[in-house]
Structures are given as C-alpha cells and as structure tokens.
Design a protein around this motif. Structure first.
Motif, PDB file in Angstrom:
ATOM      1  N   HIS A 139       0.825  -1.214   0.000  1.00  0.00           N
ATOM      2  CA  HIS A 139       0.000   0.000   0.000  1.00  0.00           C
ATOM      3  C   HIS A 139       0.858   1.261   0.000  1.00  0.00           C
ATOM      4  O   HIS A 139       2.097   1.192   0.006  1.00  0.00           O
ATOM      5  N   ARG A 140       0.220   2.412  -0.005  1.00  0.00           N
ATOM      6  CA  ARG A 140       0.936   3.680  -0.145  1.00  0.00           C
ATOM      7  C   ARG A 140       1.971   3.901   0.965  1.00  0.00           C
ATOM      8  O   ARG A 140       3.025   4.484   0.715  1.00  0.00           O
ATOM      9  N   GLN A 194       4.849   1.677   0.054  1.00  0.00           N
ATOM     10  CA  GLN A 194       5.529   2.234  -1.110  1.00  0.00           C
ATOM     11  C   GLN A 194       6.523   3.308  -0.705  1.00  0.00           C
ATOM     12  O   GLN A 194       7.612   3.398  -1.276  1.00  0.00           O
ATOM     13  N   GLU A 195       6.179   4.098   0.305  1.00  0.00           N
ATOM     14  CA  GLU A 195       7.097   5.146   0.765  1.00  0.00           C
ATOM     15  C   GLU A 195       8.365   4.536   1.359  1.00  0.00           C
ATOM     16  O   GLU A 195       9.473   5.003   1.076  1.00  0.00           O
ATOM     17  N   GLY A 223      -3.172   2.440  -3.527  1.00  0.00           N
ATOM     18  CA  GLY A 223      -2.404   3.262  -4.441  1.00  0.00           C
ATOM     19  C   GLY A 223      -2.041   2.596  -5.748  1.00  0.00           C
ATOM     20  O   GLY A 223      -1.198   3.065  -6.487  1.00  0.00           O
TER      21      GLY A 223
END
Length: 178
Positions: A25-26, A29-30, A173
């Motif tokens: 998820h977002r 991803q970071e 995302g």
C-alpha cells in the motif's frame, strides 16, 4: 530485479527495506521508494526483505491482501534491485531477534529502512531501538490518507470486510486489479 528465497545470501552492501508489505500500500511504497532512492545515492543495491505469508496472516489468519506473486511485480515497478523472501513458518517464527539481526548482517546493509511500528523476532521482541544498535536505520513516518488517518494493511482489510472496495483501492495506491 533478482528474487531470492531466504537463504544464506550475502551481498557486499545493500540498502534494505524490511517488512511484510502486504498489499504494498501507499505507506509501504514510501518505505520501499526511500530504500531505492538511498540505494542509488549510496551506490548500493536496494533490497526488500519480506515474508511469505505475512506474519499477521500466519499468526492471526488475517486476510492476505497480496500473494507473493502479486507483490513481486509491484516491487519491480518501484525499482527494487533485489528481493529476499523469507518463508514464514513455525521454524522461522521461532527465530530470535538476534538471529534476525545476524541474517540482515550477511546483506551488509549501509542502511535499513522501516516503518515506525516495525517489530521482529520471536514474540516481536526486536524493535527499532535494537536494530539501531547494529545498523544505520531510517524510520519512515506513517503515511496518511486525505482524511488524516494512517494507511495500514489492517485498515485496508477492515474497509474490504465492510465492502468499501473503492476506499481500499485508494489506500493501496495501485489501479484496481494490480
């Protein structure tokens, strides 16, 4: 992108993102993007160290947001150089925090990048503070959605269980079906 099943893989250096990354998820991803970015800056391969199945699925029977076969193409899109997949089973679950640190040491991390709630080892005994005794660690702050709530795999599972598919996709995302 090279993929390795957990083994005695050794690398001369690496920048490692560690986590279950269920759903990629977002927030995940970071963490992964930072590992890729730091790897490029430090001229070291970026590596994702992940688990199959995710520990929460193994211990609690939680719904798996993405299989390893679904996760790998997403990691490749994010620009990861190497992936280590640790088979999470009864034997692996019994490994101590110190054994996990020894495993990471073989990858010669210049930096390890994790989310703020990262725990490891038998009974989740290891935490960021223990990791920092051995490695340079970058902790990524939680990523929040537009309403200010933290994005997490648990929250995405809750949304899916309530049939809020569109909301869950916005937190993931990725386009639906990816």
């Amino acid at each position: 992108m090279e993929t390795h099943i957990y083994s005695s893989l050794a690398l001369p250096c690496s920048v490692i993102a560690v986590g279950a990354f269920d759903g990629v998820h977002r927030g995940h991803q970071e963490v992964i993007k930072q590992a890729v970015k730091r790897g490029k800056f430090l001229n070291a391969p970026s590596l994702v160290y992940t688990f199959d199945p995710p520990p929460r699925v193994y211990f609690q029977g939680a719904y798996m947001l993405s299989s390893i076969q679904e996760k790998l193409p997403k990691l490749e899109v994010l620009g990861v150089d190497q992936v280590v997949i640790a088979r999470f089973d009864h034997v692996y679950a019994q490994a101590s925090a110190e054994e996990f640190i020894e495993t990471l040491s073989k990858l010669n991390p210049l930096e390890i990048i994790v989310g703020e709630d990262f725990r490891f080892g038998r009974n989740r005994d290891g935490d960021i503070h223990l990791l920092q005794k051995y490695f340079t660690v970058r902790v990524i702050e939680p990523v929040c959605c537009s309403s200010g709530n933290r994005i997490s795999s648990t929250r995405i599972r809750q949304l899916l269980s309530r049939g809020e598919v569109q909301s869950s996709h916005s937190l993931l995302g990725w386009p639906a079906g990816e």
